[in-house]
Design a protein around this motif. Structure first.
Motif, short mmCIF file in Angstrom:
data_model
loop_
_atom_site.label_atom_id
_atom_site.label_comp_id
_atom_site.label_asym_id
_atom_site.label_seq_id
_atom_site.Cartn_x
_atom_site.Cartn_y
_atom_site.Cartn_z
N GLY A 277 43.18 54.87 39.56
CA GLY A 277 42.99 55.02 40.93
C GLY A 277 42.59 54.09 42.35
N ILE A 278 42.14 53.07 41.13
CA ILE A 278 41.89 51.75 41.98
C ILE A 278 43.09 51.23 42.34
CG2 ILE A 278 40.67 49.88 41.97
CD1 ILE A 278 38.10 51.01 40.51
N PRO A 279 42.66 50.50 43.78
CA PRO A 279 44.18 49.77 43.55
C PRO A 279 44.93 48.80 43.26
CG PRO A 279 42.73 50.35 45.87
CD PRO A 279 41.85 50.89 44.58
N ARG A 280 43.52 48.37 43.61
CA ARG A 280 44.15 46.81 42.16
C ARG A 280 42.78 46.47 41.10
NH1 ARG A 280 47.95 45.45 40.66
NH2 ARG A 280 48.05 43.66 40.14
N LEU A 281 42.83 45.63 39.85
CA LEU A 281 42.14 45.25 39.79
C LEU A 281 41.87 43.89 40.01
CD1 LEU A 281 39.34 45.70 37.61
CD2 LEU A 281 41.22 45.79 35.70
N THR A 282 40.98 43.22 39.48
CA THR A 282 40.92 41.60 39.80
C THR A 282 40.35 41.40 38.47
OG1 THR A 282 40.65 41.36 42.23
CG2 THR A 282 40.13 39.29 40.79
N ILE A 283 41.27 40.31 37.47
CA ILE A 283 40.58 39.90 36.61
C ILE A 283 40.76 38.44 36.41
CG2 ILE A 283 41.98 39.56 34.10
CD1 ILE A 283 43.38 42.31 34.22
N ASP A 284 39.56 37.78 35.67
CA ASP A 284 40.24 36.51 35.83
C ASP A 284 41.15 36.07 34.59
OD1 ASP A 284 39.77 34.00 34.99
OD2 ASP A 284 37.00 34.20 34.84
N PRO A 285 41.86 35.13 35.09
CA PRO A 285 43.09 34.95 34.06
C PRO A 285 42.22 33.87 33.15
CG PRO A 285 43.28 33.19 35.92
CD PRO A 285 41.58 34.02 36.21
N GLN A 286 41.45 33.04 33.07
CA GLN A 286 40.83 33.08 31.32
C GLN A 286 41.38 31.49 31.59
OE1 GLN A 286 37.69 33.61 30.19
NE2 GLN A 286 37.35 34.20 31.58
N LEU A 287 42.28 30.99 32.22
CA LEU A 287 42.75 29.27 32.66
C LEU A 287 42.63 28.22 33.01
CD1 LEU A 287 45.64 30.95 34.31
CD2 LEU A 287 45.74 30.46 32.20
N SER A 288 42.71 27.11 32.38
CA SER A 288 42.10 26.07 32.02
C SER A 288 42.49 24.75 32.67
CB SER A 288 41.65 25.52 30.57
OG SER A 288 41.23 23.61 30.69
N ASN A 289 42.31 24.59 33.95
CA ASN A 289 42.59 23.14 34.92
C ASN A 289 43.29 22.47 34.56
OD1 ASN A 289 41.93 25.01 37.13
ND2 ASN A 289 40.25 24.21 37.42
N ARG A 290 43.12 22.44 33.49
CA ARG A 290 43.87 21.16 32.62
C ARG A 290 45.01 21.55 31.90
NH1 ARG A 290 40.67 20.39 27.58
NH2 ARG A 290 41.76 18.58 27.06
N TYR A 291 45.06 22.30 32.03
CA TYR A 291 46.32 23.13 31.47
C TYR A 291 47.46 22.98 32.51
CZ TYR A 291 43.81 22.84 26.92
OH TYR A 291 42.70 22.55 25.99
#
Length: 470
Positions: free
Chosen positions: A122-136
């Motif tokens: 029911g929550i409109p959107r779930l914010t997820i940390d994508p766990q991506l490195s800025n190096r790649y």
């Protein structure tokens, strides 16, 4: 303000402010029943009677609620809702598993997934940390023949995730060749082009640890439900799922849901699907549904580009002589190239010397001895052709002269001894033969070594040339 009062007193202040900005009926029904559980200076945990409270607040009072909480608890506050199960009658303790309220908190670290239920329906959107490195990113990635298919497919996927034939996109190759770089670059590109989509990168080992914790806590359904909410799932080293029946079953359910929902799945592995062991056939079948793209060892020219780019990124001033020396003497494994450059930079700094070929030789002496020059099938065929004075065109042709045929057999034997390539790959690279031809050639050369001393000496000389760093 939170540090000068107890968090409970601060919560009463928040309620008073909310009461001023909402109707008496709204306040009494939706806000008064909320109780504070704990506040550690960053994480505020609030107990709500059920999920409908969260949904109503998020849809109707999100702005007021977030402003008041951040005003009195601080801008850094991360808000978590604790929702009792239907059979729960007693108050929840402060360490009760809770679910993050994404609108008020920064993107949640996926480590929290090991403890918390994974989603609130029911929550409109779930914010997820994508766990991506800025190096790649694609801008920092060096394209070459070795990775062109995976890179091109990745770019296509990023343009329209979930709708291309490349679903799943399965990228495989030996360790250290840049698989993680490419799949994380896809994740960055998706986020840039489609900011509304939820992207998540996770290693299989971390996925397995989360599964084990969820199993232990009786939260498997929550674990699966969370992953089913992801739009682009990037899972690294999927071969690590081998032999883990429970994790495979959970991933099977997640995979099916994402596929049916038109979501994108991206995986990496050290082997193609056909060579994976101890993984259920129903999963292996699905791994083959999309595109399997191999990343090979970089060719010499690509290796030169990688060294130049890495050196520039690390701020190491290198001449072409140094670049060439490094390319000739260290492995094409990208991690080893980075390690060698870091070693060179550190030594130049400590010794207060210019980065030169002579310094590179001194610094990499032990390192080169360990890794040795990259041994590839192409390097072996080049050395064999030079040794027997056969041009490579004739070597790879259909000619069956005794001299050419024996050179091919020797090259196949040496490739089997000094590379990790499967027989089929060796045969394909040497004259377009099949694995049976390679097997026959290896047996023939082994017999010759045992019975012909001159032939044995030739093989030993070739092996010295192949393993030499010169």
């Amino acid at each position: 303000m939170a540090n000068s009062h107890t968090y409970i007193e601060v919560w009463q202040t928040c309620l008073s402010r909310i009461k001023e900005q909402t109707s008496h009926e709204e306040y009494s029904k939706w806000f008064a029943p909320i109780k504070p559980l704990a506040f550690d200076g960053t994480n505020l945990r609030l107990k709500v009677p059920n999920e409908s409270y969260v949904k109503h607040i998020e849809e109707n009072h999100r702005q007021i609620f977030s402003q008041v909480i951040m005003q009195f608890y601080g801008q850094q506050t991360r808000l978590f809702y604790a929702i009792p199960s239907s059979e729960e009658k007693t108050p929840l303790p402060a360490n009760t598993a809770t679910t993050p309220a994404p609108q008020f908190s920064p993107a949640s670290d996926t480590q929290n997934l090991q403890l918390n239920p994974f989603a609130i329906p029911g929550i409109p959107r779930l914010t997820i940390d994508p766990q991506l490195s800025n190096r790649y990113t694609f801008s920092s990635h060096i394209e070459g023949e070795c990775n062109r298919l995976a890179r091109s497919a990745g770019k296509t996927v990023a343009l329209s995730p979930g709708t291309t034939p490349f679903n799943p996109l399965y990228v495989y190759g030996a360790s250290g060749l840049g698989k993680t770089h490419i799949v994380q670059a896809i994740g960055h590109e998706v986020r840039e082009r489609h900011p509304e989509l939820q992207v998540l990168y996770v290693s299989t080992n971390k996925f397995q640890a989360q599964f084990q914790t969820a199993y232990k806590n009786g939260e498997i359904n929550d674990f699966i439900r969370f992953y089913q909410m992801v739009d682009v799932l990037i899972i690294d080293d999927i071969q690590e799922i081998a032999g883990k029946a429970g994790t495979q079953n959970a991933f099977f359910n997640i995979f099916n849901h994402l596929q049916l929902a038109g979501k994108q799945i991206i995986m990496t592995s050290d082997k193609p699907p056909v060579e994976l062991k101890d993984i259920e056939e129903r999963l292996l079948t699905r791994f083959k549904w999309g595109l399997s793209a191999k990343i090979d060892t970089p060719d010499y020219q690509t290796k030169l580009k990688i060294i130049r780019t890495k050196a520039e990124t690390m701020g190491i001033p290198v001449t072409e002589d140094v670049v060439t020396y490094l390319a000739d003497n260290i492995s094409a494994n990208i991690r080893e190239i980075e390690g060698a450059l870091l070693s060179l930079k550190a030594n130049a700094s400590f010794l207060n010397r210019r980065v030169s070929t002579s310094l590179a030789k001194e610094v990499l002496k032990a390192y080169v001895h360990m890794t040795q020059k990259e041994i590839s099938i192409s390097r072996i065929t080049q050395i064999v052709c030079e040794y027997f004075e056969i041009d490579e065109q004739s070597f790879n042709s259909t000619k069956r002269t005794r001299e050419v045929a024996q050179a091919r057999q020797i090259a196949m034997y040496l490739a089997k001894q000094h590379t990790k390539s499967p027989l089929a790959a060796i045969g394909s690279a040497i004259g377009g033969r099949n694995h049976a031809t390679v097997l026959h050639s290896c047996k023939a050369v082994t017999n010759m070594i045992e019975t012909d001393k001159v032939f044995k000496n030739q093989i030993e000389e070739l092996e010295k040339l192949i393993t030499s760093n010169k």
